[in-house]
Structures are given as C-alpha cells and as structure tokens.
Design an enzyme around this catalytic site. Structure first.
Site, short mmCIF file in Angstrom:
data_model
loop_
_atom_site.label_atom_id
_atom_site.label_comp_id
_atom_site.label_asym_id
_atom_site.label_seq_id
_atom_site.Cartn_x
_atom_site.Cartn_y
_atom_site.Cartn_z
CD1 TRP A 1 -0.04 -1.41 3.18
CD2 TRP A 1 0.53 0.74 3.33
NE1 TRP A 1 0.71 -1.27 4.32
CE2 TRP A 1 1.07 0.06 4.45
CE3 TRP A 1 0.75 2.11 3.22
CZ2 TRP A 1 1.82 0.69 5.43
CZ3 TRP A 1 1.52 2.75 4.21
CH2 TRP A 1 2.02 2.04 5.29
CG ASN A 2 5.03 1.14 0.92
OD1 ASN A 2 4.62 0.19 0.26
ND2 ASN A 2 6.30 1.31 1.16
CE LYS B 1 -4.97 -9.86 -0.96
NZ LYS B 1 -4.50 -8.48 -0.60
N PRO B 2 -3.82 -6.36 -5.08
CG PRO B 2 -5.30 -4.60 -5.50
CD PRO B 2 -5.00 -6.03 -5.88
N GLY C 1 5.96 -6.52 0.70
CA GLY C 1 5.13 -6.21 1.86
C GLY C 1 5.79 -6.66 3.15
CD GLU D 1 11.63 -4.26 -1.88
OE1 GLU D 1 11.02 -3.35 -1.27
OE2 GLU D 1 12.10 -4.13 -3.01
CB CYS E 1 10.63 -0.94 1.28
SG CYS E 1 8.97 -1.49 0.83
CD GLU F 1 9.68 -2.51 7.89
OE1 GLU F 1 10.11 -2.08 6.80
OE2 GLU F 1 8.94 -3.50 7.98
#
Length: 474
Positions: free
Chosen positions: A148-149, A172-173, A222, A244, A278, A375
C-alpha cells in the site's frame, strides 16, 4: 468508482462475496467506500483464467507483448492524476509524492516494454556440426501481491516484468489501497487479451488462498510475516518465490561530514512518506565528533515539517496509513523513552481525527530497543552516538534484516569498507535515496529473496531451457 466489480478473463462483473472491507481516509477518519473481498471460488476462477490464457500469451511475439505494455503505459499516464488522488485518499501520502509514484510506474512499464523483446538468450560452443542454445521461457502464471505504501510503482514493476516475458498475472493489491489497484487493473486490462491480467481484491485470507493455488511465481512486496507465510506455503509446491519484505535500514554518519547536510539526509530518509518506505532510514549511528550539531539540526528539521492532509497544498508530513500503524509506531517510541532514550522532537499522538504522527527524533538509543531492532515504519529517527567508524559499522551490521543501508562519509576507504561489509542488498554512499533508472534490488536475510527490480527481474520471471541442435545424418 464501484465497489462491487472484479476482473477475470477481461470481464468486469459483480463480486460474488458479500463480505466487504471498509476503507477510511487517514487524513480525517471518514469512510471512503467498501471494497469487496474475493471468495475462495473467485480466487480459483481467476487463477484458472490466467492459466487458460498462458499458452497463447506465451506464443505471442515479444514485440507484440511489448507494444501492448507500451499502450498500457500511455493509458496509465493519461490517468495519472486519478491514480495519484486515489492513492492519497486511501493511504494518505502528499499528492505530489503520489503523483511521483504513478510517474515511476509509467516509467517502469515503458522500461520493461523496451527490455522484453531483447531479453537475453545465448549460444554455447559445441561441435562444428551442432549448436546449443539457451533460451528463456515464461514461467506461466504470476501471482503479484503488492503493498500500500507505493501501490502504483510497485505494481507496475511486477506486472510489467511478468507480461513482457510472456506470463499471465493474477494481481492482488493491498487491502489498504484496493481502489488504486482496482483502477490500475482496469486501465491496464483494456490493452491486454482476455485472461492475461486478472484482479482479486481482499484481505490476507485472499492472498493465502492465492498462494495455495497452482501458480508458477509468487511475487510479494510487503510485510515480513506475510513473506514468511508465502515462503512456507510455496515450499511444498516448488513455486518460484520473489520477496521484498521489511527492513531496519541503518544510516552511518562519519566524523568528517557537515552535520547540517547529514541532518538533511537523515530527515529525508526517516520522514519522507511519513517513514512508510521500504528503504526508509530506521536507525542512525552518528560519530561523537559531530553528534551535538547533527542532533540539533535534525530536531529542528523535524519540528519544521508541515503536517497536514495529503491533498492539501504545502503538506510535507501526511498521516500514516491508519491508526493501527500509528499505535505500532508510538509503541516503539514509548518503549525507547521508557528505556532511557531522550525525546528531542515529536513523540506525541495528536488530538483529533486521522492517523497523524509527528516527525520524531530520539537520542541516546541502544541496540536492544525495539525502535533500533525492528521495523518501525513511521516518521521516527532513533539516534545512537558512536566513538569510531568501526563501532558504527559493526552495530549497523547487526540484526535479522538486509534490505538497504547508507553511509555518509568523505573518506573513500570508509565508503569502500561499508560497501563491502554491510550485509545488505543495497548500500548507498552519500545519498539516502536515488539510484540509476533500472537499478536492481536483491534483499538479504529476513528482508527477502530474489531480484525485485531492474533487468534482472526479467530473469526471475523466466526459466531457461538448453536446446541442442544437431545436424541430421547425411
């Protein structure tokens, strides 16, 4: 925009499931719309449609596939303002940043459209009367599960690389940006044959069902937890997995750099997109020789950022994607302060609607704090002061992640050492962001596996076959 359409076999039809996810505007907390959640049967149907179209798309000439992707890129460019606005409404980032993400996606589609027809192959030396060829073939069906970012840029990269190499896609978003994914799929699908691109909306259950299907590649950008679940599911099916995932990217600041310039770099790395990148700077190691002026300059920059809605002109720090992430970010800050860190800027939860969080600077952080180990994914700059470059390098190399790292230095020997010794897929010297167009990224350790960008992604989307051509008997 409708909230009930799905894309399978290039047909847009009402979703079968009655389950919905409510999307709210992170700037004011107002409900935007309800997105459908695909049923298990719809997941199966989408994968079946992609499989049915795979052979014909693979046989399509590479130049024709590239031309289709070029046309799709032009169409995305024509709707860039709409895509950017949807991105800002759904996840909050400033409109200019959202537009930059769309432009990056368009550029990536065009890049892969150019690279696809010339994707590599080679001949092997053998006997004089025979030839061996190594050819690259599509893997089949690619499941692209995107974040989403930066929803448009990342999606265009994975989808574009898959399409030009002859694969079909089930897309698939993220459930946090379904409208952006919906519009992007609608634009792209107009320029592709039936079944080549299929869209599924929904939550983690939909993604889990998709990964369990007989697909040939799962490409996921994600969260680490999702990436680990995908890797476990794919282990039993021998599906190719590209991941990633999260990072805890360090920034090393050497004793010989200007502290004001270093503070500008640190602020950009930690606060851009409210820290929701990320490769954001997640922890900072500054040499004691410049620590005091650096911290003062960084705190001043944090306090000067203009916080507001992403659609409002002049906003520099927009809200986080939702309050759930804000709770996570603030929890890290509270734990650090309780453990002895000193709050130099920010650190408070604003009153009122939305998911805002101020740019925050923490001094005196230790490596056992969550804000330094995990994170955070928010606008937080935790700083530790070090006595030597060796100490900074050793501490920056700790932890389970290996996405990226940055070093600011005027010492060429230090720059070379950092590039060699930091256990990250990407090491940046004197620039927290940037890089040449088409650059690759290859995360390490818990941050993922496989190339996620650049021409090397075309290799990931294909499989090699060696063909031996011998002459028939005279």
């Amino acid at each position: 925009m409708t909230d009930t359409e799905k894309l399978v076999h290039r047909e847009w039809s009402a979703a079968e499931s009655t389950r919905r996810i409510t999307i709210t505007n992170p700037a004011d907390g107002q409900e935007l719309f309800a997105a459908p959640v695909a049923s298990p049967a719809e997941v199966d149907t989408a994968v079946g449609a992609a499989r049915s179209a795979a052979a014909e798309w693979a046989r399509t000439a590479a130049a024709e596939r590239a031309a289709a992707v070029h046309r799709a890129a032009d169409a995305v460019a024509a709707r860039a303002d709409d895509l950017a606005r949807l991105t800002t409404l759904e996840m909050g980032k400033p409109l200019g940043d959202a537009r930059g993400g769309v432009d990056a996606g368009v550029g990536t589609l065009r890049q892969y459209a150019e690279l696809g027809p010339v994707h590599r192959g080679r001949s092997l030396n053998g006997g004089f009367g025979a030839t061996d060829l190594m050819v690259y073939e599509p893997r089949g069906v690619v499941a692209a599960i995107t974040p989403w970012n930066d929803p448009v840029a990342v999606s265009c990269g994975l989808i574009g690389a898959a399409l030009v190499t002859g694969n079909t896609v089930v897309y698939k978003p993220s459930e946090r940006t379904p409208a952006t994914g919906w519009l992007l799929a609608r634009i792209l699908s107009e320029h592709l044959p039936a079944g080549v691109l299929n869209l599924l909306l929904g939550d983690g259950a939909v993604g889990a069902r998709l990964v369990e299907q007989p697909v040939d590649v799962v490409a996921h950008v994600g969260a680490c937890a999702t990436g680990r679940a995908i890797a476990r599911a794919a282990a039993g099916t021998r599906t190719k997995v590209l991941l990633e995932n999260g990072g805890n990217d360090p920034l090393i600041i050497d004793a010989d750099v200007d502290p004001e310039w270093a503070a500008a770099q640190a602020a950009l790395g930690a606060f851009a997109n409210a820290g929701q990148i990320c490769v954001s700077v997640e922890r900072i190691y500054v040499h004691e020789a410049i620590a005091d002026p650096f911290l003062a300059a960084l705190a001043a920059r944090a306090e000067a950022l203009r916080m507001g809605p992403g659609l409002e002109a002049g906003t520099e720090l927009a809200p986080l994607v939702d309050r759930r992430l804000r709770e996570h970010v603030h929890g890290h800050v509270e734990q650090a302060v309780a453990g002895g860190a000193k709050l130099l800027a920010g650190g408070d939860v604003p009153e009122g609607p939305g998911a805002y969080y101020p740019a925050t600077v923490l001094a005196g952080c230790t490596d056992d704090m969550a804000v330094m180990r995990e994170e955070t994914f928010g606008p937080v700059a935790p700083v530790a002061v070090v006595g030597t470059f060796d100490e900074a390098l050793a501490r920056a190399g700790q932890g389970e992640y290996g996405l990226a790292a940055t070093v600011l230095t005027r010492d060429l020997a230090h720059a070379i050492r950092a590039s060699r010794e930091l256990p990250a897929g990407t090491v940046k010297v004197n620039n927290v962001f940037g890089g040449a167009p088409g650059g690759a990224a290859h995360p390490r350790r818990a941050s993922g596996q496989g190339y996620g960008y650049g021409p090397e992604l075309l290799d990931e989307m294909t499989q090699t076959k060696v063909v031996h051509l011998g002459a028939p008997p005279a």
